[in-house]
Design a protein around this motif. Structure first.
Motif, mmCIF file in Angstrom:
data_model
loop_
_atom_site.group_PDB
_atom_site.id
_atom_site.type_symbol
_atom_site.label_atom_id
_atom_site.label_comp_id
_atom_site.label_asym_id
_atom_site.label_seq_id
_atom_site.Cartn_x
_atom_site.Cartn_y
_atom_site.Cartn_z
ATOM 1 N N VAL A 172 -29.505 -31.729 -14.027
ATOM 2 C CA VAL A 172 -29.744 -31.669 -12.619
ATOM 3 C C VAL A 172 -28.380 -31.977 -11.874
ATOM 4 C CG1 VAL A 172 -31.208 -32.540 -10.528
ATOM 5 C CG2 VAL A 172 -32.127 -32.089 -13.086
ATOM 6 N N ALA A 204 -30.805 -29.830 -5.833
ATOM 7 C CA ALA A 204 -31.984 -29.342 -6.768
ATOM 8 C C ALA A 204 -33.264 -29.912 -6.236
ATOM 9 C CB ALA A 204 -31.712 -29.865 -8.163
ATOM 10 N N VAL A 226 -29.471 -26.670 -11.220
ATOM 11 C CA VAL A 226 -30.043 -27.061 -12.425
ATOM 12 C C VAL A 226 -29.694 -26.182 -13.339
ATOM 13 C CG1 VAL A 226 -32.166 -27.048 -13.558
ATOM 14 C CG2 VAL A 226 -32.226 -28.131 -11.181
#
Length: 427
Positions: A47, A52, A74
């Motif tokens: 991440v 995200a 991601v």
């Protein structure tokens, strides 16, 4: 970092609430903190940015996660098949958050600064279209979104056969994708009763880049008309036909199946096309094809199916990024629609294990030449294809997706269908 809470500290409770107490993959966040499984990890989900989480806040669930993946905030590092299967197997059956978990999710998002501005949607995303489904104009836009992304990109993914449908792997063959695609085309030609001596007239609906048309003309002497509404497919298909020396036998048209009127054919192949038709248009589709066939003419409908049917909704990853307005129709409904149009259904064959193997080879082609794929179609598009093809392969492996070839014939008034007594003639 001393006593200061890390991203993993804040995000961990939310992660476990959505993926279960023991996620089978590792997670690495933009501050370097990690969450690791208790046992072996199938891979790492990275991440890379708070954006995200913003994608998930603004579009909770599959669409938000898809946007995060396509945007690159991601990423999946590892064997994508193992990672997707691990996430699928460890997530709770009911993915909805309870009231307590939902409040914790809001608190975690606030703590991480994810409640701010809406992040931009990735440019590869198809915006939902207005108006009725499956009008000619709307279908043309949906087809262009998926197929007009660059012939060179498709050549990299699909390999030399340039065939974007399930291959058929025969045990005694060499196992290559090109050989398996040729075996699939040959099987369809035999099911349709094409003969090397007869010069039968074949219509290939949704002809793609012309591979089926070329095989039928070069191997069985068929006179072929191929139709597609993808401009890029038409351009390359015509060039491939000319290079094969088949311009006198194969005609490639930029045309919608609903524009086909007043012609006669001995056989029709529809390979990977019916998924774009929709259940509400199935009667019109099969009525149109039935009207084009001469008595004893055969139709081979080769299409992905789903038990009970499945519509690719605009809030789903596949519906927004891969196949806008796509629909998978239960094979039983396909057979019934063909019968109602006047076809006698003579054979149904399932090939789902073959499609899983086909997709795994496509993913391998993409991953093996990743930098070139990105240069041809962009990072977002390459990510989309990697994720959707890998997830689809798992769907075919576990039976959530199916693919069937349904063979129908138009009998003469006497009932004579001209069909062989057994399957032996096509093997």
């Amino acid at each position: 970092m001393g006593d200061k809470a890390t991203i993993a500290d804040s995000f961990g409770p939310l992660l476990r609430a959505t993926l279960g107490p023991r996620p089978a993959v590792s997670f690495e966040f933009w501050d370097g903190s990690r969450i690791r499984p208790d046992g072996d990890s199938a891979g790492t989900m990275r991440v890379r940015s708070v954006d995200a989480l913003r994608h998930l806040v603004w579009a909770p669930g599959e669409l938000g996660l898809g946007r995060a993946f396509v945007s690159g905030t991601v990423d999946l590092d590892g064997d994508i098949f193992l990672m997707l299967r691990a996430l699928q197997s460890t997530a709770p059956n009911d993915a909805r958050l309870g009231a307590g978990a939902a409040w914790r999710a809001i608190g975690a998002a606030r703590e991480l600064g994810a409640l701010g501005r809406r992040p931009p949607r990735p440019p590869e995303e198809a915006r939902p279209q207005r108006g009725p489904l499956h009008t000619k104009r709307r279908d043309a836009a949906a087809i262009s979104h998926h197929y007009d992304v660059g012939n060179d990109f498709y050549r990299l993914v699909l390999g030399p056969s340039m065939t974007y449908s399930c291959a058929r792997f025969v045990p005694d063959d060499d196992g290559s994708l090109e050989t398996a695609q040729r075996a699939k085309h040959d099987l369809i030609c035999r099911k349709l009763g094409l003969s090397e001596q007869s010069g039968m007239r074949l219509l290939d609906v949704g002809c793609g880049w012309g591979s089926m048309a070329i095989h039928a003309a070069s191997t069985y002497g068929a006179q072929v008309v191929g139709v597609t509404i993808s401009r890029e497919q038409v351009e390359l298909a015509r060039r491939r036909v000319a290079e094969a020396g088949l311009s006198g036998k194969v005609e490639i048209r930029l045309a919608d199946y609903r524009d086909l009127r007043g012609e006669g054919f001995d056989a029709i192949s529809s390979i990977g096309m019916f998924e774009h038709v929709g259940s509400k248009r199935a009667a019109e589709y099969f009525d149109t094809l039935r009207a084009l066939l001469r008595p004893r003419g055969r139709l081979l409908n080769h299409a992905i199916s789903s038990p009970g049917g499945s519509v690719m909704r605009s809030r789903s990853f596949v519906g927004r990024y891969v196949f806008p307005d796509g629909e998978l129709v239960d094979v039983g409904e396909v057979a019934l629609a063909m019968e109602r149009a006047g076809f006698e259904v003579r054979d149904v064959e399932a090939l789902r294990e073959h499609y899983a193997r086909t997709l795994r080879q496509w993913v391998a082609n993409l991953e093996n030449d990743w930098e070139q794929a990105v240069s041809l179609a962009g990072a977002g598009r390459a990510r989309i294809w990697r994720l959707y093809m890998a997830a689809s392969a798992l769907g075919f492996e576990d039976g959530g997706l199916g693919i069937h070839q349904v063979l129908g014939v138009v009998p003469e008034a006497t009932g004579n269908a001209g069909m062989p007594a057994t399957r032996r003639s096509w093997g």
